[in-house]
Structures are given as C-alpha cells and as structure tokens.
Design an enzyme around this catalytic site. Structure first.
Site, PDB file in Angstrom:
ATOM      1  N   HIS A 104      16.345 -26.925  40.896  1.00 29.98           N
ATOM      2  CA  HIS A 104      15.253 -27.088  39.913  1.00 29.98           C
ATOM      3  C   HIS A 104      14.014 -26.308  40.370  1.00 29.98           C
ATOM      4  O   HIS A 104      13.429 -25.544  39.606  1.00 29.98           O
ATOM      5  CB  HIS A 104      14.920 -28.583  39.739  1.00 29.98           C
ATOM      6  CG  HIS A 104      13.742 -28.846  38.842  1.00 29.98           C
ATOM      7  ND1 HIS A 104      13.873 -29.367  37.565  1.00 29.98           N
ATOM      8  CD2 HIS A 104      12.411 -28.650  39.018  1.00 29.98           C
ATOM      9  CE1 HIS A 104      12.664 -29.466  37.020  1.00 29.98           C
ATOM     10  NE2 HIS A 104      11.758 -29.046  37.882  1.00 29.98           N
ATOM     11  N   GLU A 105      13.635 -26.486  41.622  1.00 31.38           N
ATOM     12  CA  GLU A 105      12.441 -25.782  42.120  1.00 31.38           C
ATOM     13  C   GLU A 105      12.686 -24.271  42.194  1.00 31.38           C
ATOM     14  O   GLU A 105      11.769 -23.476  41.926  1.00 31.38           O
ATOM     15  CB  GLU A 105      12.014 -26.334  43.488  1.00 31.38           C
ATOM     16  CG  GLU A 105      11.630 -27.819  43.484  1.00 31.38           C
ATOM     17  CD  GLU A 105      10.582 -28.191  42.439  1.00 31.38           C
ATOM     18  OE1 GLU A 105       9.704 -27.371  42.134  1.00 31.38           O
ATOM     19  OE2 GLU A 105      10.657 -29.320  41.908  1.00 31.38           O
ATOM     20  N   HIS A 108      11.877 -22.559  39.064  1.00 32.48           N
ATOM     21  CA  HIS A 108      10.455 -22.207  38.903  1.00 32.48           C
ATOM     22  C   HIS A 108      10.123 -20.921  39.678  1.00 32.48           C
ATOM     23  O   HIS A 108       9.289 -20.134  39.241  1.00 32.48           O
ATOM     24  CB  HIS A 108       9.559 -23.357  39.375  1.00 32.48           C
ATOM     25  CG  HIS A 108       9.641 -24.581  38.501  1.00 32.48           C
ATOM     26  ND1 HIS A 108       9.736 -24.521  37.126  1.00 32.48           N
ATOM     27  CD2 HIS A 108       9.656 -25.897  38.816  1.00 32.48           C
ATOM     28  CE1 HIS A 108       9.783 -25.738  36.631  1.00 32.48           C
ATOM     29  NE2 HIS A 108       9.747 -26.606  37.634  1.00 32.48           N
ATOM     30  N   GLU A 156       9.858 -26.760  32.234  1.00 30.49           N
ATOM     31  CA  GLU A 156      10.494 -27.850  32.986  1.00 30.49           C
ATOM     32  C   GLU A 156      11.915 -28.106  32.470  1.00 30.49           C
ATOM     33  O   GLU A 156      12.835 -28.347  33.246  1.00 30.49           O
ATOM     34  CB  GLU A 156       9.669 -29.143  32.881  1.00 30.49           C
ATOM     35  CG  GLU A 156       8.360 -29.141  33.656  1.00 30.49           C
ATOM     36  CD  GLU A 156       8.532 -29.053  35.172  1.00 30.49           C
ATOM     37  OE1 GLU A 156       9.668 -28.973  35.661  1.00 30.49           O
ATOM     38  OE2 GLU A 156       7.497 -29.050  35.872  1.00 30.49           O
TER      39      GLU A 156
END
Ligand SMILES: [Zn+2]
Length: 225
Positions: A104-105, A108, A156
């Site tokens: 997930h990170e 980004h 997100e």
C-alpha cells in the site's frame, strides 16, 4: 590551559565517536532491502526507482507515530517509531498484513514518482475527514464502483486495490494473520485483475494516476492541485 585540555578532550571524544559510531548513531532511516525491492517489483516492476526510496522512523511532526499510520508523502515511507523498530524487513515479516501495508505504501511511492502530488492529495482528504473513519479507502468493485477505470479511484483507493490484488494473488492463506481480508480479496480477485489490467501490463503509464480528488465522498469536487 583549561581551553587546551578541554579541546584535546573533545578531540579525543571525536576520535572515540568516529571509531565507535554505534555508540552515538541512531538509525532513523534506511534503504529498502533486496527482499523488499523484489516484493515491490511483483506489482510495480521497473516503474519505481527503488534506490530513491527510504523507510524513515517517524518524522513529519511525529504524525506517523501519533496516528499509528504510515505516511508516504514525498516518495519515502514514514513509519510510526514502534513499527520502524519492529519491522526491519517487510519481506521477511511473518505477518501478511505487514506485507499488504508495505505494498500500500509503495503504491504511494509509485504515484509520487510518476508525478502525483501525494502530500496534497493526503491533506485534501484529511481536512475533509476522509481518514477519520477510513472512508477514503473504501471501494466496491461489485456494486458502486463497477466498471470504473483505475484512474477514477482516489489515491488511497488505488493503493488499497493494488495491495489487495497483491494479497489475493501472491500471499498464501496458510498462516495468514487476517484470513477474513484475504478471503474477501480472493473472492473479488477477478474484479481486482480487471480494474488493474492496464496497470499490470504497464505500471509506468502516467495515465493510470488517480484523477479523483475525493469528490465522490463529498458534496462538491474539492480543490485540485
Ligand atoms: Zn495510503
């Protein structure tokens, strides 16, 4: 005389520090490990310059430590202090949820390196309360979001979709510490694959970056950056 003595003492002290760096150095940031790069490459291939990515202990007004959430506003991952100290290598971590969190990170990081202003997107969602009950992360490929293109999701949701695809296709159910999430991801794995079909072919395509500033959660389209 005193000055000379103290200067010498200080120089000796400096020597001592240089010969024994562990006595004073606190590691507050690190590069990705080889295992973490291999893990991220499953999803992001060569779309990320992995050498630029760091994992940082807290920082940024201590927000990650206070909120217990990671932040990845400028292409590096800020972890809460306790998670930084605990997880030395996400690829070696036994917890499936930590691997999902890492992907997930890294999503980004991918957004940031391809040109998305992740810091401003995060602030925009934050000031509108999108993080307060995690509603910014929700998506529904079966009903509400059926047929949407990947770039129509907010930043997100994009990170969630990529990490959930990773969970469904690349993590085993055996030993999974969050089987409810894993089963949900497996149940929707064809929908995940479908929404990611262009990303899976070419993750370097900037047209895949989120064009959704969170408008679907608010009464009007928020400010664009
Ligand atoms: Zn996120």
């Amino acid at each position: 005389m005193n000055t000379v003595v103290s200067l010498r003492a200080r120089l000796q002290g400096k020597d001592f520090v240089e010969k024994n760096p562990t006595t004073v150095t606190v590691n507050t940031r690190r590069k990705l490990t080889g295992g973490e790069i291999a893990l991220a490459k499953i999803m992001f291939k060569d779309a990320i310059d992995y050498s630029k990515v760091e994992v940082i202990r807290g920082g940024l007004l201590s927000i990650p430590t206070r909120s217990k959430n990671a932040m990845t506003p400028f292409g590096s991952i800020h972890l809460p202090n306790e998670d930084y100290d605990k997880v030395k290598d996400f690829s070696q971590d036994q917890k499936a949820t930590n691997k999902i969190w890492f992907i997930h990170e890294m999503a980004h990081v991918w957004q940031y390196q391809l040109g998305l202003n992740t810091a401003m997107r995060g602030i925009e969602i934050g000031i509108r309360g999108g993080y307060s009950d995690a509603k910014a992360y929700d998506y529904d490929l079966v009903c509400d979001d059926q047929g949407k293109k990947f770039q129509q999701f907010n930043f997100e949701q994009q990170a969630e979709i990529i990490s959930h695809y990773f969970d469904a296709y690349h993590l085993p159910i055996q030993g999974h510490n969050y089987p409810v999430l894993h089963n949900k991801n497996v149940m929707q794995k064809f929908s995940l694959k479908n929404v990611l079909k262009e990303f899976l072919v070419n993750p370097s395509d900037k047209a895949l970056l989120s064009q959704n500033y969170g408008g679907i959660y608010y009464n009007h389209e928020p400010k664009k950056y």
